[in-house]
Design an enzyme around this catalytic site. Structure first.
Site, PDB file in Angstrom:
ATOM      1  N   GLY A  40      22.676  -6.525  23.439  1.00 52.20           N
ATOM      2  CA  GLY A  40      22.366  -7.354  24.590  1.00 52.20           C
ATOM      3  C   GLY A  40      23.368  -8.465  24.839  1.00 52.20           C
ATOM      4  N   GLY A 184      24.388 -28.253  30.392  1.00 48.37           N
ATOM      5  CA  GLY A 184      23.508 -27.684  29.382  1.00 48.37           C
ATOM      6  C   GLY A 184      24.286 -27.102  28.222  1.00 48.37           C
ATOM      7  CB  VAL A 185      23.101 -25.007  25.379  1.00 50.23           C
ATOM      8  CG1 VAL A 185      23.694 -24.420  24.106  1.00 50.23           C
ATOM      9  CG2 VAL A 185      21.892 -25.875  25.038  1.00 50.23           C
ATOM     10  CB  ILE A 186      25.921 -21.842  28.312  1.00 54.52           C
ATOM     11  CG1 ILE A 186      24.761 -21.082  27.667  1.00 54.52           C
ATOM     12  CG2 ILE A 186      27.078 -20.884  28.599  1.00 54.52           C
ATOM     13  CD1 ILE A 186      24.089 -20.071  28.577  1.00 54.52           C
ATOM     14  CB  VAL A 239      27.510 -28.815  42.825  1.00 52.07           C
ATOM     15  CG1 VAL A 239      28.529 -27.879  43.462  1.00 52.07           C
ATOM     16  CG2 VAL A 239      27.993 -29.273  41.450  1.00 52.07           C
ATOM     17  CG  ASP A 314      16.479 -14.897  27.329  1.00 50.23           C
ATOM     18  OD1 ASP A 314      15.914 -15.475  26.372  1.00 50.23           O
ATOM     19  OD2 ASP A 314      17.718 -14.888  27.474  1.00 50.23           O
ATOM     20  CB  ALA A 322      19.006 -15.169  20.121  1.00 45.11           C
ATOM     21  CG  HIS A 323      16.054 -18.974  17.363  1.00 49.30           C
ATOM     22  ND1 HIS A 323      17.229 -19.294  17.974  1.00 49.30           N
ATOM     23  CD2 HIS A 323      15.276 -20.090  17.445  1.00 49.30           C
ATOM     24  CE1 HIS A 323      17.181 -20.551  18.410  1.00 49.30           C
ATOM     25  NE2 HIS A 323      16.000 -21.046  18.108  1.00 49.30           N
ATOM     26  CG  HIS A 446      24.914 -37.629  -4.028  1.00 49.99           C
ATOM     27  ND1 HIS A 446      25.066 -38.306  -2.837  1.00 49.99           N
ATOM     28  CD2 HIS A 446      25.891 -38.095  -4.864  1.00 49.99           C
ATOM     29  CE1 HIS A 446      26.087 -39.150  -2.953  1.00 49.99           C
ATOM     30  NE2 HIS A 446      26.616 -39.042  -4.175  1.00 49.99           N
TER      31      HIS A 446
END
Length: 468
Positions: A40, A184-186, A239, A314, A322-323, A446
């Site tokens: 996909g 956004g993210v993309i 825009v 989606d 995706a997750h 640590h």
């Protein structure tokens, strides 16, 4: 006519995971994919190739900006071999999609190449690229057809200069000026790729901040860091037009005061979200309802109006991740098998793979305020960590939000090095209803970036972080 217990339409992360889980549960399973390769959007033109380019460009940025301070001297000029970078990206994609084909074979899942279209609730017509077709029978069907990039009504995507993320992943050159429409993210991830490689990058965002779905503190910090890296932002700008201009593009935008700006670039990346993809599905023939937003309508069991047909990922409501799709694929497979699976959508993490990375799970401060929930907050900056100083990754912080009365963690928000991996600790803690004090009393190795989570928990518990 071939018959199957389960037919999955779409082979993205939701679809192929659903198919594998169905096969594991003993169902005779088939998966339908219109393209020659499986995986996909995510594996072919999304998550995987974008991360490959992010990693490659990160290496280049480190070499040009940080190696000298680390005591690494490189003779001669450091250059970008962009053709090789794109080729490596494609190699990563090829390895992953080949891996999915192997998993289909391993689990004895039949792969049907073509467009899947319902004839009725139990019959699906598969139309191949050459026009040939066959019809298969399915006792159960899982719709996992995913999404496609959205645009604005007045923008004509020509895939040459006015492009989507798909084209941005296979450019032949590094842009001189990339105009990103959407903060956004993309858009931010791909914008940072080309920023590192030498492009001027301008981001035009309609709302008053970038990554608007995440906690405002994360947005503010990411804006500050990306500006420091050279990215330009035009928030609260609408825009008005995007058009070809000579060998490049011209973007006109208007701010809240009605003032207009004009940006000239050689590429415009339209990154205003994604839309559910149901083209050619012929859902109505099966009794499956499509909402006004183009999503497949499902109930709490992810079941459509046709009782034997489910939908995931989606193409249904919720975050396009995706997750999330993978969890829903397993959920539906186990539901069909008569099990009682569960998904807590509040605990599906969100991640932005810029550098610094941004990750979050649970409620934001804005959501808690809107709901009238009394909460306390504790934060810790990465610059106070020994590990961050050692790696020179000092930007960012971890913030923990906890219930003011019970101390139960309600949300964890982080920006910094490797937060895409650190967020798993947050999800685990919240899955088990951890309090901020619970996290603060867990031993964290640590020196690690994860110590910021412990310190933020100490700050949220009773304002007693150790290292600041």
């Amino acid at each position: 006519m071939s018959s199957f217990d389960v037919v999955v339409i779409g082979s993205g992360p939701g679809g192929y995971v659903a198919a594998i889980r169905c096969a594991q549960l003993g169902f005779n399973t088939a998966i339908v994919e219109k393209y020659p390769t499986l995986g996909g959007t995510c594996l072919n033109v999304g998550c995987i190739p974008s991360k490959a380019l992010l990693d490659s460009s990160h290496h280049y940025h480190d070499a040009t900006s940080h190696f000298k301070e680390h005591g690494i001297d490189i003779a001669g000029e450091i250059k970008v071999n962009f053709e090789q970078m794109i080729a490596r990206k494609q190699g990563v994609v090829d390895q992953n999609v080949t891996g999915i084909k192997y998993l289909m074979d391993k689990n004895k899942i039949t792969v049907l190449e073509g467009i899947g279209s319902f004839e009725d609730a139990t019959h699906i017509k598969i139309t191949k690229a050459d026009g040939a077709s066959e019809t298969v029978e399915a006792k159960y069907t899982i719709i996992a057809t995913g999404s496609k990039p959205s645009s604005l009504p007045f923008i004509k995507i020509d895939k040459e200069k006015i492009i989507t993320s798909t084209e941005a992943l296979k450019l032949k050159e590094v842009p001189k000026h990339l105009i990103v429409i959407g903060g956004g993210v993309i858009g931010l991830e791909l914008g940072q790729v080309y920023l590192r490689l030498g492009a001027q990058v301008s981001v035009v965002e309609y709302l008053d901040r970038i990554i608007p779905g995440m906690d405002a503190g994360l947005s503010k910090e990411l804006t500050k860091v990306l500006k420091k890296q050279g990215m330009k932002f035009y928030t609260s700008h609408k825009v008005k037009s995007v058009e070809r201009s000579g060998k490049g593009v011209q973007v006109h935008a208007e701010n809240a005061k009605g003032e207009t700006i004009t940006l000239d670039g050689d590429y415009a990346l339209v990154s205003v979200g994604r839309r559910p993809y149901t083209d050619g599905l012929n859902a109505e023939a099966a009794g499956v309802k499509i909402t006004e937003r183009g999503q497949v309508e499902v109930n709490d069991h992810l079941q459509t109006a046709a009782s034997n047909i489910y939908a995931i990922g989606d193409v249904i409501k919720g975050a396009m991740l995706a997750h999330k799709a993978e969890e829903e694929g397993v959920f539906v497979a186990e539901t069909i098998a008569g099990q009682k699976p569960h998904i807590d959508y509040n605990l599906i993490p969100g991640v932005v793979y810029t550098w610094p990375e941004v990750a979050a799970v649970g409620k934001t401060e804005e959501q808690l305020k809107e709901a009238g929930v009394e909460y306390k907050s504790g934060s810790f900056p990465f610059k106070a960590l020994g590990r961050s100083r050692a790696s020179m990754d000092t930007d960012g912080f971890v913030k923990i939000l906890a219930d003011a009365k019970t101390d139960e963690v309600l949300g964890i928000h982080m920006i910094g090095a490797r937060t895409a991996d650190l967020i798993a600790e947050a999800v685990t803690a919240m899955e088990f209803k951890a309090s901020a004090e619970d996290i603060s009393r867990m031993s964290h190795a640590h020196p690690t970036y994860a110590e910021a989570v412990k310190e933020a928990a100490l700050a949220a518990t009773d304002n007693r972080p150790i290292h600041i």
